[in-house]
Scaffold this motif. Sequence first.
Motif, PDB file in Angstrom:
ATOM      1  N   LEU A  97       3.225  13.976 -10.234  1.00 36.58           N
ATOM      2  CA  LEU A  97       4.019  15.550  -9.504  1.00 36.58           C
ATOM      3  C   LEU A  97       5.786  14.859 -11.196  1.00 36.58           C
ATOM      4  O   LEU A  97       5.807  16.143 -11.360  1.00 36.58           O
ATOM      5  N   LEU A  98       5.684  13.972 -11.711  1.00 31.81           N
ATOM      6  CA  LEU A  98       6.725  13.699 -12.591  1.00 31.81           C
ATOM      7  C   LEU A  98       5.951  14.431 -13.786  1.00 31.81           C
ATOM      8  O   LEU A  98       6.203  15.298 -14.750  1.00 31.81           O
ATOM      9  N   MET A  99       5.169  14.067 -13.574  1.00 28.60           N
ATOM     10  CA  MET A  99       4.143  14.684 -15.100  1.00 28.60           C
ATOM     11  C   MET A  99       4.501  16.173 -14.767  1.00 28.60           C
ATOM     12  O   MET A  99       4.669  16.929 -15.627  1.00 28.60           O
TER      13      MET A  99
ATOM     14  N   ILE B  70       8.707   1.392  -8.432  1.00 31.46           N
ATOM     15  CA  ILE B  70       8.321   0.243 -10.167  1.00 31.46           C
ATOM     16  C   ILE B  70       8.893  -1.244  -8.893  1.00 31.46           C
ATOM     17  O   ILE B  70       8.790  -2.297  -9.197  1.00 31.46           O
ATOM     18  N   LEU B  71      10.323  -1.048  -8.965  1.00 32.51           N
ATOM     19  CA  LEU B  71      10.984  -1.560  -8.770  1.00 32.51           C
ATOM     20  C   LEU B  71      11.090  -2.687  -7.158  1.00 32.51           C
ATOM     21  O   LEU B  71      10.709  -3.822  -7.325  1.00 32.51           O
ATOM     22  N   GLY B  72      10.506  -1.821  -6.372  1.00 26.41           N
ATOM     23  CA  GLY B  72      10.340  -2.246  -4.976  1.00 26.41           C
ATOM     24  C   GLY B  72       8.875  -3.251  -5.257  1.00 26.41           C
ATOM     25  O   GLY B  72       8.126  -4.299  -5.072  1.00 26.41           O
TER      26      GLY B  72
ATOM     27  N   VAL C 243       1.831   6.890  -6.802  1.00 24.67           N
ATOM     28  CA  VAL C 243       0.602   7.654  -7.631  1.00 24.67           C
ATOM     29  C   VAL C 243       1.283   8.963  -7.289  1.00 24.67           C
ATOM     30  O   VAL C 243       1.299  10.013  -7.661  1.00 24.67           O
ATOM     31  N   ILE C 244       1.551   9.297  -6.134  1.00 26.74           N
ATOM     32  CA  ILE C 244       2.270  11.024  -6.070  1.00 26.74           C
ATOM     33  C   ILE C 244       3.474  10.349  -6.572  1.00 26.74           C
ATOM     34  O   ILE C 244       3.384  11.987  -7.687  1.00 26.74           O
TER      35      ILE C 244
ATOM     36  N   LEU D 285       0.914  -0.894  -0.131  1.00 21.32           N
ATOM     37  CA  LEU D 285      -0.147  -0.097   0.005  1.00 21.32           C
ATOM     38  C   LEU D 285       0.686   1.547   0.142  1.00 21.32           C
ATOM     39  O   LEU D 285       0.473   1.978  -0.780  1.00 21.32           O
ATOM     40  N   PHE D 286       1.548   1.043   1.444  1.00 21.15           N
ATOM     41  CA  PHE D 286       2.656   2.294   0.893  1.00 21.15           C
ATOM     42  C   PHE D 286       3.277   2.603  -0.212  1.00 21.15           C
ATOM     43  O   PHE D 286       3.646   3.971  -1.161  1.00 21.15           O
ATOM     44  N   LEU D 287       3.854   1.463  -1.076  1.00 19.93           N
ATOM     45  CA  LEU D 287       4.712   1.566  -3.011  1.00 19.93           C
ATOM     46  C   LEU D 287       3.330   1.944  -3.720  1.00 19.93           C
ATOM     47  O   LEU D 287       4.090   2.976  -4.677  1.00 19.93           O
TER      48      LEU D 287
END
Length: 78
Positions: free
Chosen positions: A15-17, A67-69, A10-11, A3-5
């Motif tokens: 932010l990247l966009m 993503i890797l996690g 999402v955040i 859930l944390f990942l």
Amino acid sequence: MELFLKIVLVISSLLLMLLVLLHRAKGGGLSSLFGGGVQSSLSGSTVVEKNLDRITVFVCVVWVICILGMGLEIKFTN
């Protein structure tokens, strides 16, 4: 942990966009609203653009780690 990942993913995606849209293209971008448009002909990029680049790279690294996690968690959770 999953859930944390997902929340961080999402955040960081949103932010990247936003950060990518703030970068200046050939004709200028939204970064000029925050002082990025004021630049002398001698310097290649302003402090605002350099900081925007650094923040974008940091958020991108956080995104890749998420993503890797998540991929590792899916692979090893059975």
